[in-house]
Design an enzyme around this catalytic site. Structure first.
Site, PDB file in Angstrom:
ATOM      1  N   ASP A 155      -8.178  -4.631  -0.179  1.00  0.00           N
ATOM      2  CA  ASP A 155      -8.752  -5.252  -1.451  1.00  0.00           C
ATOM      3  C   ASP A 155      -8.392  -6.822  -1.474  1.00  0.00           C
ATOM      4  O   ASP A 155      -9.259  -7.437  -2.227  1.00  0.00           O
ATOM      5  CB  ASP A 155      -7.987  -4.730  -2.678  1.00  0.00           C
ATOM      6  CG  ASP A 155      -8.451  -3.194  -2.947  1.00  0.00           C
ATOM      7  OD1 ASP A 155      -9.675  -3.177  -2.708  1.00  0.00           O
ATOM      8  OD2 ASP A 155      -7.379  -2.283  -3.205  1.00  0.00           O
ATOM      9  N   HIS A 207       0.811  -1.095  -0.083  1.00  0.00           N
ATOM     10  CA  HIS A 207       0.020  -0.108  -0.041  1.00  0.00           C
ATOM     11  C   HIS A 207       1.095   1.073  -0.037  1.00  0.00           C
ATOM     12  O   HIS A 207       2.015   1.247   0.599  1.00  0.00           O
ATOM     13  CB  HIS A 207      -0.839  -0.008   1.169  1.00  0.00           C
ATOM     14  CG  HIS A 207      -2.118   0.900   1.230  1.00  0.00           C
ATOM     15  ND1 HIS A 207      -2.028   2.152   1.506  1.00  0.00           N
ATOM     16  CD2 HIS A 207      -3.433   0.570   0.680  1.00  0.00           C
ATOM     17  CE1 HIS A 207      -3.267   2.768   1.078  1.00  0.00           C
ATOM     18  NE2 HIS A 207      -4.129   2.041   0.865  1.00  0.00           N
TER      19      HIS A 207
HETATM   20  N1  ACO Z   1       4.176  -8.049  -5.008  1.00  0.00           N
HETATM   21  C1  ACO Z   1       5.617  -8.088  -5.127  1.00  0.00           C
HETATM   22  N2  ACO Z   1       6.400  -6.889  -4.867  1.00  0.00           N
HETATM   23  C2  ACO Z   1       6.057  -5.816  -4.606  1.00  0.00           C
HETATM   24  C3  ACO Z   1       4.488  -5.641  -4.562  1.00  0.00           C
HETATM   25  C4  ACO Z   1       3.669  -6.571  -4.448  1.00  0.00           C
HETATM   26  N3  ACO Z   1       2.362  -6.448  -4.383  1.00  0.00           N
HETATM   27  N4  ACO Z   1       4.316  -4.275  -4.028  1.00  0.00           N
HETATM   28  C5  ACO Z   1       5.428  -3.683  -3.984  1.00  0.00           C
HETATM   29  N5  ACO Z   1       6.451  -4.622  -4.249  1.00  0.00           N
HETATM   30  C6  ACO Z   1       7.834  -4.498  -4.113  1.00  0.00           C
HETATM   31  C7  ACO Z   1       8.393  -3.580  -5.218  1.00  0.00           C
HETATM   32  O1  ACO Z   1       8.862  -4.346  -6.631  1.00  0.00           O
HETATM   33  C8  ACO Z   1       9.489  -2.791  -4.731  1.00  0.00           C
HETATM   34  O2  ACO Z   1      10.531  -3.739  -4.770  1.00  0.00           O
HETATM   35  P1  ACO Z   1      12.125  -3.118  -4.956  1.00  0.00           P
HETATM   36  O3  ACO Z   1      12.468  -2.449  -3.560  1.00  0.00           O
HETATM   37  O4  ACO Z   1      13.237  -4.387  -4.908  1.00  0.00           O
HETATM   38  O5  ACO Z   1      12.098  -2.519  -5.989  1.00  0.00           O
HETATM   39  C9  ACO Z   1       9.234  -2.593  -3.365  1.00  0.00           C
HETATM   40  O6  ACO Z   1       8.265  -3.535  -3.043  1.00  0.00           O
HETATM   41  C10 ACO Z   1       8.426  -1.167  -3.291  1.00  0.00           C
HETATM   42  O7  ACO Z   1       7.497  -1.192  -4.295  1.00  0.00           O
HETATM   43  P2  ACO Z   1       6.602   0.282  -4.570  1.00  0.00           P
HETATM   44  O8  ACO Z   1       6.009   0.143  -5.792  1.00  0.00           O
HETATM   45  O9  ACO Z   1       7.809   1.160  -4.566  1.00  0.00           O
HETATM   46  O10 ACO Z   1       5.735   0.601  -3.341  1.00  0.00           O
HETATM   47  P3  ACO Z   1       4.799   1.588  -3.383  1.00  0.00           P
HETATM   48  O11 ACO Z   1       4.332   1.853  -1.936  1.00  0.00           O
HETATM   49  O12 ACO Z   1       4.755   2.765  -4.243  1.00  0.00           O
HETATM   50  O13 ACO Z   1       3.348   0.857  -4.028  1.00  0.00           O
HETATM   51  C11 ACO Z   1       1.441  -0.252  -4.193  1.00  0.00           C
HETATM   52  C12 ACO Z   1       2.335   0.437  -3.394  1.00  0.00           C
HETATM   53  C13 ACO Z   1       1.091   0.187  -5.665  1.00  0.00           C
HETATM   54  C14 ACO Z   1       0.108  -0.471  -3.589  1.00  0.00           C
HETATM   55  C15 ACO Z   1       2.082  -1.778  -4.723  1.00  0.00           C
HETATM   56  O14 ACO Z   1       2.215  -2.463  -3.369  1.00  0.00           O
HETATM   57  C16 ACO Z   1       1.209  -2.787  -5.508  1.00  0.00           C
HETATM   58  O15 ACO Z   1       1.471  -2.496  -6.867  1.00  0.00           O
HETATM   59  N6  ACO Z   1       0.330  -3.659  -4.879  1.00  0.00           N
HETATM   60  C17 ACO Z   1      -0.343  -4.496  -5.659  1.00  0.00           C
HETATM   61  C18 ACO Z   1      -1.417  -3.560  -6.251  1.00  0.00           C
HETATM   62  C19 ACO Z   1      -2.466  -3.589  -5.094  1.00  0.00           C
HETATM   63  O16 ACO Z   1      -2.948  -4.290  -4.490  1.00  0.00           O
HETATM   64  N7  ACO Z   1      -3.158  -2.382  -4.992  1.00  0.00           N
HETATM   65  C20 ACO Z   1      -4.274  -1.888  -4.198  1.00  0.00           C
HETATM   66  C21 ACO Z   1      -3.654  -0.867  -3.141  1.00  0.00           C
HETATM   67  S1  ACO Z   1      -5.062  -0.395  -1.819  1.00  0.00           S
HETATM   68  C22 ACO Z   1      -5.993   0.504  -2.499  1.00  0.00           C
HETATM   69  O17 ACO Z   1      -5.648   1.180  -3.604  1.00  0.00           O
HETATM   70  C23 ACO Z   1      -7.569   0.600  -2.166  1.00  0.00           C
END
Ligand code: ACO
Length: 448
Positions: A383, A326
């Site tokens: 979610d 998140h």
């Molecule tokens: N699965 C695997 N790896 C992940 C995930 C995931 N769901 N989420 C983040 N990471 C990893 C990234 O690859 C990154 O790794 P790195 O440091 O080796 O490059 C690290 O964790 C940080 O990721 P970011 O994308 O920078 O984290 P951010 O906080 O910006 O992203 C987000 C948050 C967009 C929700 C992300 O976690 C994601 O894409 N999750 C899956 C989609 C999802 O569930 N969205 C719903 C959000 S809740 C809502 O909107 C109501």
């Protein structure tokens, strides 16, 4: 953040009698700006005079560091996993309250007394009917329409049936806000159910006076003229929780949209219709669908989730574990914790367990003990469980975000109210122009 010749320095005057300020040194001149401290100690630098003083603007793509408003509705501390509506912990509200009471709290700022709650409930029930002309509007949509497109269009149309409440004259719209709020909370549910029925080619079902808000939604979706659908109390409770947990979430994409539209003076109906459009996107309200699609794909591949978790660690965005991580919560999303418990109770009473549930639990178990997810603070978000619960209730996937809109309606209304009753100017961000410099028009015959 600051380019050549620009330096930022935060001076903490907390121990002195002076109020706190932040100083920017820009092109050799020092500028002091007040620091605003929120109720929970959150700090922000008030830069409203910055451009006038210095000619500079700030650049913050995605607004991750920008407070677009002050608000007294919802508090989130993502590092600690805290979510509060009007000062009340989400865990306590989820345990002791229900969606309609929380809707009142969010809109009016205080929990209702018994009389206030009864009258709020009665207004919601009393406003459930849809004008007959609106029924005809449904006939104009192809059955293949996405329900979010219909919902947004119909919410905006709803304002046409209450022209005295949707005037774009602030004072007049505010005068009718109490009734407009109950109309929207009531009719967003009716419109969602009607969309479902229209897509199936089935007759519309009217709400019943004796049913709760959530049971009525399920009744309006799933009953037939010849056979009533009766929601089990566990199902009613689970849906209630989903709506309650989605009721507000501070300045997210759709709520900011509602505030943006409202800041131009637009009425409540138009503003929440815009909120529905913003919520529709897969990075926002559409993520609950992506969770189910992922779980189904894992199931169809004959995987128990282990292989998928391994692939999710590759860094490839398309292989991410949907429903994990998140932008704000770097700790367990408190809403996910509550829904996980609710889902356990709901599923324990199901005769035929959903195979995707076993995969979901396995994914969580594997991720919880995997260094990759622990290091990056990736926990299930709201979610992850809301999609599984809605699927088990029989809500089709393309209606997941519609249900999110029903839940979010009180938050949108409360945010509209803050804008309409506040002194904030029209929201009009600036930009950094990076297009062509000035050039002369080239006649068509001379263009290469
Ligand atoms: N699965 C695997 N790896 C992940 C995930 C995931 N769901 N989420 C983040 N990471 C990893 C990234 O690859 C990154 O790794 P790195 O440091 O080796 O490059 C690290 O964790 C940080 O990721 P970011 O994308 O920078 O984290 P951010 O906080 O910006 O992203 C987000 C948050 C967009 C929700 C992300 O976690 C994601 O894409 N999750 C899956 C989609 C999802 O569930 N969205 C719903 C959000 S809740 C809502 O909107 C109501």
């Amino acid at each position: 953040m600051f380019s050549k010749g620009v330096r930022a320095e935060l001076k903490d005057y907390q121990s002195s009698i002076m109020s706190e300020t932040a100083s920017f040194t820009i092109d050799g001149t020092v500028y002091d700006y007040p620091v605003i401290t929120g109720t929970e100690g959150e700090k922000s630098i008030d830069i409203r005079r910055l451009r006038g003083d210095t000619g500079y603007i700030t650049y913050d793509d995605g607004y991750a560091n920008t407070g677009s408003c002050t608000s007294s509705i919802t508090f989130i501390d993502g590092e600690k996993g805290i979510l509060r509506y009007r000062g009340y912990d989400i865990e306590e509200l989820a345990e002791k309250s229900e969606f309609i009471e929380v809707a009142y709290l969010i809109i009016y700022g205080e929990l209702p007394d018994r009389d206030q709650l009864v009258s709020f409930r009665n207004l919601i029930l009393g406003n459930a009917a849809i004008h007959q002309s609106m029924f005809h509007s449904f006939a104009g949509f192809p059955a293949s329409s996405h329900p979010m497109a219909i919902l947004s269009a119909m919410l905006n149309s709803l304002g046409c049936y209450y022209p005295h409440m949707a005037t774009n004259n602030r004072e007049q719209d505010l005068e009718h806000l109490d009734i407009a709020a109950t109309i929207l909370i009531s009719k967003v549910r009716a419109l969602a159910a009607m969309t479902y029925r229209m897509k199936l080619g089935r007759p519309f079902i009217y709400p019943k006076g004796q049913l709760s808000y959530c049971s009525n939604l399920l009744h309006m979706m799933f009953s037939e003229p010849y056979a009533d659908y009766t929601a089990r109390s566990r199902v009613d409770r689970a849906l209630n929780l989903i709506l309650l947990l989605h009721a507000d979430h501070e300045q997210n994409c759709s709520t900011s949209t509602v505030r943006m539209v409202a800041s131009g003076g637009a009425n409540l109906f138009a503003s929440v219709a815009a909120g529905v459009c913003a919520l529709w996107g897969p990075a926002h309200g559409g993520a609950n669908m992506a969770v189910i699609e992922m779980l189904e794909a894992i199931h169809n591949d004959g995987d128990d989730g282990t292989r998928f978790v391994e692939a999710a660690k590759s860094g490839d965005r398309s292989k991410r574990l949907m429903g994990f991580g998140h932008r704000v919560y770097k700790n367990y999303d408190p809403r996910a914790k509550i829904l996980k418990e609710a889902s356990k109770k709901l599923f324990s009473s199901m005769r035929k367990p959903d195979p995707v549930l076993a995969i979901a639990l396995k994914l969580e178990e594997v991720a919880a003990s995997d260094e990759y997810f622990i290091e990056r603070k990736l926990y299930p978000n709201v979610d992850f469980y809301s999609g599984i619960i809605m699927r088990s209730i029989g809500i089709p996937m393309e209606f997941f975000t519609v249900l999110f809109s029903i839940g979010r309606m009180p938050g949108w209304i409360a945010n509209w109210k803050e804008v309409a009753t506040g002194k904030s100017p029209i929201h009009r961000p600036r930009q950094v122009y990076i297009g062509s410099a000035r050039r002369k028009f080239v006649p068509i015959e001379q263009r290469g």
